[in-house]
Write a protein that holds these residues in place. Structure first.
Motif, PDB file in Angstrom:
ATOM      1  N   THR A  65       0.867  -1.167   0.000  1.00 50.64           N
ATOM      2  CA  THR A  65       0.000   0.000   0.000  1.00 50.64           C
ATOM      3  C   THR A  65       0.909   1.224   0.000  1.00 50.64           C
ATOM      4  OG1 THR A  65      -1.772  -1.128   1.181  1.00 50.64           O
ATOM      5  CG2 THR A  65      -1.739   1.269   1.337  1.00 50.64           C
ATOM      6  N   TYR A  66       0.626   2.161  -0.892  1.00 47.62           N
ATOM      7  CA  TYR A  66       1.450   3.366  -1.032  1.00 47.62           C
ATOM      8  C   TYR A  66       0.651   4.580  -0.569  1.00 47.62           C
ATOM      9  CZ  TYR A  66       4.108   0.170  -3.897  1.00 47.62           C
ATOM     10  OH  TYR A  66       4.819  -0.913  -4.332  1.00 47.62           O
ATOM     11  N   VAL A  67       1.360   5.548  -0.005  1.00 43.84           N
ATOM     12  CA  VAL A  67       0.706   6.759   0.473  1.00 43.84           C
ATOM     13  C   VAL A  67       1.714   7.912   0.497  1.00 43.84           C
ATOM     14  CG1 VAL A  67       1.162   6.229   2.921  1.00 43.84           C
ATOM     15  CG2 VAL A  67      -0.738   7.737   2.327  1.00 43.84           C
ATOM     16  N   TRP A  68       1.219   9.122   0.213  1.00 46.60           N
ATOM     17  CA  TRP A  68       2.023  10.334   0.373  1.00 46.60           C
ATOM     18  C   TRP A  68       1.653  10.991   1.701  1.00 46.60           C
ATOM     19  CZ3 TRP A  68       6.200  12.041  -2.029  1.00 46.60           C
ATOM     20  CH2 TRP A  68       6.470  11.622  -3.336  1.00 46.60           C
ATOM     21  N   MET A  69       2.664  11.417   2.425  1.00 40.71           N
ATOM     22  CA  MET A  69       2.498  12.131   3.690  1.00 40.71           C
ATOM     23  C   MET A  69       3.194  13.486   3.535  1.00 40.71           C
ATOM     24  SD  MET A  69       3.902  11.021   7.479  1.00 40.71           S
ATOM     25  CE  MET A  69       5.229  10.132   6.729  1.00 40.71           C
ATOM     26  N   ARG A  70       2.609  14.520   4.127  1.00 39.14           N
ATOM     27  CA  ARG A  70       3.218  15.849   4.106  1.00 39.14           C
ATOM     28  C   ARG A  70       3.466  16.291   5.544  1.00 39.14           C
ATOM     29  NH1 ARG A  70      -0.474  20.259   1.523  1.00 39.14           N
ATOM     30  NH2 ARG A  70      -1.596  19.870   3.447  1.00 39.14           N
ATOM     31  N   GLN A  71       4.700  16.670   5.830  1.00 33.99           N
ATOM     32  CA  GLN A  71       5.045  17.200   7.155  1.00 33.99           C
ATOM     33  C   GLN A  71       5.392  18.676   6.981  1.00 33.99           C
ATOM     34  OE1 GLN A  71       8.132  14.186   7.437  1.00 33.99           O
ATOM     35  NE2 GLN A  71       7.286  13.593   9.418  1.00 33.99           N
ATOM     36  N   THR A  72       4.683  19.533   7.718  1.00 37.96           N
ATOM     37  CA  THR A  72       4.946  20.967   7.676  1.00 37.96           C
ATOM     38  C   THR A  72       5.519  21.360   9.032  1.00 37.96           C
ATOM     39  OG1 THR A  72       3.047  21.227   6.192  1.00 37.96           O
ATOM     40  CG2 THR A  72       3.929  23.230   7.219  1.00 37.96           C
ATOM     41  N   PHE A  73       6.748  21.889   9.015  1.00 39.31           N
ATOM     42  CA  PHE A  73       7.470  22.200  10.239  1.00 39.31           C
ATOM     43  C   PHE A  73       7.271  23.655  10.643  1.00 39.31           C
ATOM     44  CE2 PHE A  73       9.550  18.648   8.232  1.00 39.31           C
ATOM     45  CZ  PHE A  73       9.786  17.778   9.282  1.00 39.31           C
ATOM     46  N   ILE A  95       3.874   0.406   2.391  1.00 40.86           N
ATOM     47  CA  ILE A  95       3.506  -0.315   3.608  1.00 40.86           C
ATOM     48  C   ILE A  95       3.127  -1.749   3.250  1.00 40.86           C
ATOM     49  CG2 ILE A  95       1.908  -0.400   5.564  1.00 40.86           C
ATOM     50  CD1 ILE A  95       1.522   2.644   5.211  1.00 40.86           C
ATOM     51  N   ASP A  96       3.718  -2.673   3.967  1.00 38.31           N
ATOM     52  CA  ASP A  96       3.327  -4.078   3.859  1.00 38.31           C
ATOM     53  C   ASP A  96       2.307  -4.299   4.973  1.00 38.31           C
ATOM     54  OD1 ASP A  96       3.321  -6.796   3.113  1.00 38.31           O
ATOM     55  OD2 ASP A  96       4.760  -7.248   4.704  1.00 38.31           O
ATOM     56  N   VAL A 142       0.321   3.335  10.313  1.00 41.17           N
ATOM     57  CA  VAL A 142       0.264   2.130   9.479  1.00 41.17           C
ATOM     58  C   VAL A 142      -1.130   1.500   9.566  1.00 41.17           C
ATOM     59  CG1 VAL A 142       1.134  -0.238   9.232  1.00 41.17           C
ATOM     60  CG2 VAL A 142       2.742   1.663   9.511  1.00 41.17           C
ATOM     61  N   ARG A 143      -1.661   1.350  10.765  1.00 38.95           N
ATOM     62  CA  ARG A 143      -3.000   0.752  10.935  1.00 38.95           C
ATOM     63  C   ARG A 143      -4.066   1.547  10.186  1.00 38.95           C
ATOM     64  NH1 ARG A 143      -1.228  -0.203  16.143  1.00 38.95           N
ATOM     65  NH2 ARG A 143      -2.106   1.751  16.894  1.00 38.95           N
ATOM     66  N   GLN A 144      -4.029   2.867  10.337  1.00 41.24           N
ATOM     67  CA  GLN A 144      -5.047   3.720   9.720  1.00 41.24           C
ATOM     68  C   GLN A 144      -4.966   3.679   8.194  1.00 41.24           C
ATOM     69  OE1 GLN A 144      -7.581   5.264  11.218  1.00 41.24           O
ATOM     70  NE2 GLN A 144      -6.900   4.456  13.169  1.00 41.24           N
ATOM     71  N   VAL A 145      -3.761   3.778   7.641  1.00 35.10           N
ATOM     72  CA  VAL A 145      -3.606   3.754   6.183  1.00 35.10           C
ATOM     73  C   VAL A 145      -4.024   2.398   5.635  1.00 35.10           C
ATOM     74  CG1 VAL A 145      -1.918   3.854   4.298  1.00 35.10           C
ATOM     75  CG2 VAL A 145      -1.864   5.583   6.108  1.00 35.10           C
ATOM     76  N   CYS A 146      -3.649   1.321   6.297  1.00 38.06           N
ATOM     77  CA  CYS A 146      -4.033  -0.021   5.842  1.00 38.06           C
ATOM     78  C   CYS A 146      -5.551  -0.204   5.915  1.00 38.06           C
ATOM     79  CB  CYS A 146      -3.303  -1.091   6.647  1.00 38.06           C
ATOM     80  SG  CYS A 146      -1.539  -1.177   6.252  1.00 38.06           S
ATOM     81  N   LYS A 147      -6.182   0.356   6.937  1.00 38.77           N
ATOM     82  CA  LYS A 147      -7.650   0.280   7.038  1.00 38.77           C
ATOM     83  C   LYS A 147      -8.299   1.049   5.889  1.00 38.77           C
ATOM     84  CE  LYS A 147     -11.597   1.177  10.048  1.00 38.77           C
ATOM     85  NZ  LYS A 147     -12.451   1.256   8.895  1.00 38.77           N
ATOM     86  N   MET A 148      -7.779   2.242   5.590  1.00 34.54           N
ATOM     87  CA  MET A 148      -8.334   3.022   4.476  1.00 34.54           C
ATOM     88  C   MET A 148      -8.180   2.273   3.157  1.00 34.54           C
ATOM     89  SD  MET A 148      -7.435   6.999   5.176  1.00 34.54           S
ATOM     90  CE  MET A 148      -6.485   7.203   6.660  1.00 34.54           C
ATOM     91  N   MET A 149      -7.030   1.609   2.967  1.00 37.06           N
ATOM     92  CA  MET A 149      -6.804   0.838   1.735  1.00 37.06           C
ATOM     93  C   MET A 149      -7.778  -0.330   1.670  1.00 37.06           C
ATOM     94  SD  MET A 149      -4.989   0.681  -1.051  1.00 37.06           S
ATOM     95  CE  MET A 149      -6.349  -0.009  -1.983  1.00 37.06           C
ATOM     96  N   ALA A 150      -7.976  -1.004   2.775  1.00 39.41           N
ATOM     97  CA  ALA A 150      -8.925  -2.128   2.814  1.00 39.41           C
ATOM     98  C   ALA A 150     -10.338  -1.656   2.499  1.00 39.41           C
ATOM     99  CB  ALA A 150      -8.875  -2.821   4.181  1.00 39.41           C
ATOM    100  N   ASP A 151     -10.723  -0.495   3.037  1.00 39.36           N
ATOM    101  CA  ASP A 151     -12.046   0.056   2.758  1.00 39.36           C
ATOM    102  C   ASP A 151     -12.180   0.401   1.285  1.00 39.36           C
ATOM    103  OD1 ASP A 151     -12.657  -0.240   5.435  1.00 39.36           O
ATOM    104  OD2 ASP A 151     -12.452   1.908   5.911  1.00 39.36           O
TER     105      ASP A 151
END
Length: 157
Positions: A65-73, A95-96, A142-151
């Motif tokens: 599962t692939y995802v882009w994350m943005r961190q603003t400092f 993410i595996d 990881v849990r949240q992104v994997c759940k979104m992918m599953a949904d």
């Protein structure tokens, strides 16, 4: 010798055919991104592009599962490699989901105005997957992104 001179242009032309249709690394999401706030740990704001959550990547296996994350400092950060100053970091993760392990596969460092000061991409054979500490911010990510992918996958059926 003349035969070599005649063959050389053909060989060079054939090289161009090999690269036809290839694309570079996955671009940072543009205007089609749907950034959702994921939290504000340690002086930064973390957003996730929910549109980027998928099993598709230009260079990777569909098992991840692939995802882009943005961190603003809140303050300038200094890139160790380029020594440039940045405030926004885009990071692409693979993410595996079955193992809960994650690998950073691309990073784009930018100024607040969007100017890219550095981009780093990791070839697939060099991806280093690691499991976040249990009950940590990373493990929840990881849990949240994997759940979104599953949904998403379930809704396609």
């Amino acid at each position: 010798m003349k035969a070599l001179a005649l063959c050389l242009p053909l060989l060079l032309a054939a090289c161009g055919d090999f690269e036809d249709g290839t694309r570079g690394p996955q671009p940072v999401p543009g205007s089609s991104a749907d950034w959702r706030n994921y939290g504000e740990p340690d002086g930064m704001k973390v957003d996730v592009d929910v549109n980027s959550i998928s099993h598709r990547d230009r260079a990777g296996s569909t098992q991840y599962t692939y995802v882009w994350m943005r961190q603003t400092f809140a303050e300038d950060q200094i890139d160790g490699e380029s020594k440039g100053r940045y405030r926004v970091k885009y990071a692409r993760q693979a993410i595996d989901c079955p193992s809960g392990r994650m690998a950073g596969i691309a990073v784009s460092l930018r100024t607040p105005d969007g100017e890219e000061i550095a981009r780093y991409d990791v070839p697939g054979f060099q991806w280093e997957f690691a499991a976040p500490e249990p009950d940590s911010y990373g493990a929840d990510f990881v849990r949240q992104v994997c759940k979104m992918m599953a949904d998403k996958a379930q809704n396609k059926e």
